[in-house]
Design an enzyme around this catalytic site. Sequence first.
Site, PDB file in Angstrom:
ATOM      1  N   ASN A 184     -23.399 -58.286  -2.469  1.00  0.00           N
ATOM      2  CA  ASN A 184     -23.363 -57.121  -1.577  1.00  0.00           C
ATOM      3  C   ASN A 184     -22.124 -56.291  -1.849  1.00  0.00           C
ATOM      4  OD1 ASN A 184     -24.230 -55.449   0.562  1.00  0.00           O
ATOM      5  ND2 ASN A 184     -22.813 -56.472   1.964  1.00  0.00           N
TER       6      ASN A 184
ATOM      7  N   ILE B 191     -31.491 -55.470   6.762  1.00  0.00           N
ATOM      8  CA  ILE B 191     -30.938 -56.831   6.811  1.00  0.00           C
ATOM      9  C   ILE B 191     -32.106 -57.796   6.653  1.00  0.00           C
ATOM     10  CG2 ILE B 191     -29.735 -58.512   8.253  1.00  0.00           C
ATOM     11  CD1 ILE B 191     -28.410 -55.992   9.609  1.00  0.00           C
TER      12      ILE B 191
ATOM     13  N   HIS C 193     -19.706 -53.436  -0.013  1.00  0.00           N
ATOM     14  CA  HIS C 193     -19.432 -52.948   1.348  1.00  0.00           C
ATOM     15  C   HIS C 193     -18.215 -52.019   1.336  1.00  0.00           C
ATOM     16  CE1 HIS C 193     -19.664 -53.052   5.694  1.00  0.00           C
ATOM     17  NE2 HIS C 193     -18.348 -53.187   5.709  1.00  0.00           N
TER      18      HIS C 193
ATOM     19  N   ALA D   6     -26.604 -65.253   4.868  1.00  0.00           N
ATOM     20  CA  ALA D   6     -27.458 -64.844   5.986  1.00  0.00           C
ATOM     21  C   ALA D   6     -26.666 -64.132   7.083  1.00  0.00           C
ATOM     22  CB  ALA D   6     -28.180 -66.064   6.545  1.00  0.00           C
TER      23      ALA D   6
HETATM   24  C1  GRF Z   1     -21.864 -47.623  -0.762  1.00  0.00           C
HETATM   25  O1  GRF Z   1     -20.713 -46.986  -0.335  1.00  0.00           O
HETATM   26  C2  GRF Z   1     -21.874 -49.083  -0.351  1.00  0.00           C
HETATM   27  O2  GRF Z   1     -20.602 -49.604  -0.154  1.00  0.00           O
HETATM   28  C3  GRF Z   1     -22.610 -49.062   0.951  1.00  0.00           C
HETATM   29  O3  GRF Z   1     -23.589 -48.056   0.804  1.00  0.00           O
HETATM   30  C4  GRF Z   1     -23.114 -47.061  -0.100  1.00  0.00           C
HETATM   31  C5  GRF Z   1     -24.217 -46.778  -1.070  1.00  0.00           C
HETATM   32  O4  GRF Z   1     -23.972 -45.587  -1.772  1.00  0.00           O
HETATM   33  N1  GRF Z   1     -23.161 -50.357   1.252  1.00  0.00           N
HETATM   34  P1  GRF Z   1     -24.909 -45.148  -2.973  1.00  0.00           P
HETATM   35  O5  GRF Z   1     -26.350 -45.095  -2.459  1.00  0.00           O
HETATM   36  O6  GRF Z   1     -24.738 -46.134  -4.080  1.00  0.00           O
HETATM   37  O7  GRF Z   1     -24.419 -43.768  -3.364  1.00  0.00           O
END
Ligand code: GRF
Length: 185
Positions: free
Chosen positions: A102, A87, A104, A137
């Site tokens: 990002n 972070i 997620h 942030a």
């Molecule tokens: C993904 O599932 C993403 O949503 C999360 O971390 C994972 C990364 O996977 N933040 P990779 O390294 O791209 O296989």
Amino acid sequence: MIKIAVPVSGTGSNLQAILDYSLPVTLVISDRDCLAIEIARNAGIPTVNLHRTFGPKFNKDAFTLEILKYLWKYDIGLIAMAGFRTILSDFAFDWFPKRFLNLHPSLLPKYKGAHAVRDAIMAGEKVTGCTIHIATAVLDEGPILAQQKVPVLPDDTVETLHERIRIAEWELYPKTIAKYLREIS
Ligand code: GRF
């Protein structure tokens, strides 16, 4: 042309999807040794592995500044985080407003944080998914650009569900980045 940096920490499957989509990735930054940085090296893309420390000695501001120096050096205009697990300090988002994306593994605003897949299973969700948003942030907050639903199956483990979410991410993230690039160009 806007240049893209991809910060990574993990297996790099989303980085691979971004590269396969021929997006203009000019720098891959990792915070640790990981498969993702190997993928970038093998693809011939400039890489920087910043080898962050963990625990109380970690200086988040200094680490963030180090990242910013590379973003400036490579004239980066868009930062597409792909499984990046550090972070960053708030000031990163002030220097690059609306330029951090990002990815997620949940349908935000549900299940923010590092255990989104586990938390969706624990809550008994029948459907979860992935979200791409403009990073701010505040962790896992910011305007949502795209979401994709993914079913949770009765015998799913964190691993099986996360793998199904990844498949959705590989499809959604590159095309969302491409669309956003067009919007900000
Ligand atoms: C993904 O599932 C993403 O949503 C999360 O971390 C994972 C990364 O996977 N933040 P990779 O390294 O791209 O296989």
